[in-house]
Design an enzyme around this catalytic site. Structure first.
Site, short mmCIF file in Angstrom:
data_model
loop_
_atom_site.label_atom_id
_atom_site.label_comp_id
_atom_site.label_asym_id
_atom_site.label_seq_id
_atom_site.Cartn_x
_atom_site.Cartn_y
_atom_site.Cartn_z
N GLU A 160 11.19 -3.48 4.85
CA GLU A 160 10.22 -3.07 5.87
C GLU A 160 10.71 -3.28 7.31
O GLU A 160 10.03 -2.94 8.26
CB GLU A 160 8.89 -3.81 5.66
CG GLU A 160 8.28 -3.63 4.29
CD GLU A 160 7.83 -2.19 3.99
OE1 GLU A 160 8.04 -1.28 4.82
OE2 GLU A 160 7.27 -1.98 2.91
N LEU A 200 6.00 0.08 -2.43
CA LEU A 200 6.11 -1.17 -3.20
C LEU A 200 5.06 -1.25 -4.32
O LEU A 200 5.10 -2.14 -5.14
CB LEU A 200 5.97 -2.38 -2.27
CG LEU A 200 7.17 -2.66 -1.37
CD1 LEU A 200 6.81 -3.59 -0.24
CD2 LEU A 200 8.32 -3.23 -2.19
N TYR A 239 0.82 -1.22 0.00
CA TYR A 239 0.00 0.00 0.00
C TYR A 239 0.85 1.27 0.00
O TYR A 239 0.35 2.36 0.19
CB TYR A 239 -0.94 0.00 1.21
CG TYR A 239 -0.22 -0.19 2.54
CD1 TYR A 239 0.28 0.90 3.24
CD2 TYR A 239 -0.04 -1.46 3.06
CE1 TYR A 239 0.96 0.72 4.43
CE2 TYR A 239 0.62 -1.64 4.26
CZ TYR A 239 1.12 -0.54 4.94
OH TYR A 239 1.79 -0.72 6.13
N GLY A 240 2.15 1.11 -0.23
CA GLY A 240 3.05 2.26 -0.22
C GLY A 240 4.05 2.22 -1.35
O GLY A 240 3.68 2.03 -2.51
#
Length: 124
Positions: free
Chosen positions: A75, A9, A6-7
């Site tokens: 992450e 990536l 959701y970012g």
């Protein structure tokens, strides 16, 4: 294995290269609710905050162990973000996917965009 991102990536962002060769399955929405903070990158926070939790919009990929290894390193899993299995709505079905969650709220209060008053989405 399936991974929802959701970012950075997601397609069009600089870290999507870590998913090279992974099969894009489509856009999905989490069934679980989060508060999505914008720190220059998004943080899906599971801790209770003063903000309303909402589902998150993101992208789902079919990934290999190698993809997960690269993404885990990016992450900081398990010491920073935690990769957990959650349910998302992908097309007309619920799917179990991995997602990176942050157990603690960041030190600021910047929230990501809210779409239709129902979902968080990071636009970077």
């Amino acid at each position: 294995m399936k991974l929802m991102v959701y970012g950075t990536l997601q397609q069009g962002y600089w870290n999507n290269r870590l998913l090279a060769g992974a099969k894009f399955l489509g856009q999905a929405v989490t069934n679980k609710k989060y508060v999505l903070f914008d720190c220059g990158f998004p943080m899906a926070v599971t801790a209770e905050t003063d903000h309303k939790p909402l589902p998150i919009i993101g992208e789902v990929y079919e990934v290999t162990e190698q993809h997960l290894h690269y993404c885990d390193r990016l992450e900081g899993h398990p010491n920073w973000y935690q990769r957990n299995l959650v349910s998302v709505r992908l097309g007309d079905a619920d799917e179990e996917v991995f997602i990176y969650e942050m157990p603690d709220q960041p030190s600021h209060d910047n929230l990501c965009d809210i779409v239709d008053n129902k979902y968080y989405r990071w636009v970077g």
